[in-house]
Enzyme design. Structure first.
Site, PDB file in Angstrom:
ATOM      1  N   CYS A  12       0.833  -1.211   0.000  1.00  0.00           N
ATOM      2  CA  CYS A  12       0.000   0.000   0.000  1.00  0.00           C
ATOM      3  C   CYS A  12       0.868   1.261   0.000  1.00  0.00           C
ATOM      4  O   CYS A  12       1.563   1.554   0.978  1.00  0.00           O
ATOM      5  CB  CYS A  12      -0.912  -0.027   1.226  1.00  0.00           C
ATOM      6  SG  CYS A  12      -1.769   1.515   1.551  1.00  0.00           S
ATOM      7  N   CYS A  15       0.070   3.757   2.762  1.00  0.00           N
ATOM      8  CA  CYS A  15       0.598   3.339   4.067  1.00  0.00           C
ATOM      9  C   CYS A  15       2.048   3.778   4.221  1.00  0.00           C
ATOM     10  O   CYS A  15       2.462   4.243   5.291  1.00  0.00           O
ATOM     11  CB  CYS A  15       0.499   1.820   4.216  1.00  0.00           C
ATOM     12  SG  CYS A  15      -1.185   1.157   4.137  1.00  0.00           S
TER      13      CYS A  15
END
Length: 205
Positions: A12, A15
């Site tokens: 991600c 993230c």
């Protein structure tokens, strides 16, 4: 001690963007707030239990309650507000955080492998498709006006969000070719994207 929980994924992009900020805040609030990270891929039971569908998802757990949840790569001020709420330093943080728009990576599954609506728009130009290998899907698109620009923008954003996707956009014989590759561990996601493309192509022809 109140807890700030983050559901994240190694692939991600959002993230990774917030990781340095969260590390600083975790250190700053260590005396009053515990910071816990949950790998969404490794903890499907917790993902289901907490109803997590995107990463990063962060929420406060205090006395068995979840007073606020934020989703996506939020600014530092928003993430700080989450820790301050957990630490009991501010009042009304819940209402201040609630309006924030989400910038998140959808957890890819066979049912929702990508940005469905946006890829449906791309699939409207499908001329054909072929699964070259279990981890390789080739899409052939009409080379219409704006199609290449749209394809490059969409695949770049998807790869930035979900780094396990490998997209290659190039021109063929009077058509635009989009190669989509994923590692063996993500073939089920490519299965879902293939099914979506096949349904769009069948509706077109």
């Amino acid at each position: 001690m109140p807890v700030v929980v983050e559901f994240f994924a190694t692939w991600c992009g959002n993230c990774r963007r917030v990781a340095p900020v969260l590390d600083r805040l975790a250190a700053e609030f260590a005396a009053s707030v515990r910071f816990v990270q949950v790998n969404a891929d490794e903890s499907p039971g917790l993902v289901e239990l907490f109803g997590v569908s995107s990463t990063p998802t962060l929420f406060v757990v205090d006395g068995g309650k979840q007073p606020v949840t934020v989703v996506g790569a939020q600014p530092e001020a928003v993430l700080r507000g989450l820790f301050e709420l957990a630490a009991g330093r501010v009042e009304g943080a819940r209402s201040e955080l609630a309006w924030v728009t989400a910038d998140a990576c959808t957890l890819p599954t066979a049912e929702r492998p990508t940005r469905l609506a946006e890829f449906d728009g791309l699939f409207a130009w499908l001329r054909g498709l072929r699964r070259e290998e279990p981890g390789w899907l080739r899409l052939r698109l009409d080379d219409g006006e704006g199609v290449e620009e749209n394809a490059r923008d969409l695949t770049a954003r998807e790869a930035s969000c979900c780094s396990f996707f490998d997209f290659d956009v190039h021109r063929g014989d009077g058509e635009l070719v989009v190669d989509v590759r994923v590692p063996a561990s993500r073939v089920i996601v490519l299965d879902g994207l293939t099914a979506q493309a096949e349904a769009a192509y069948a509706a077109r022809v």
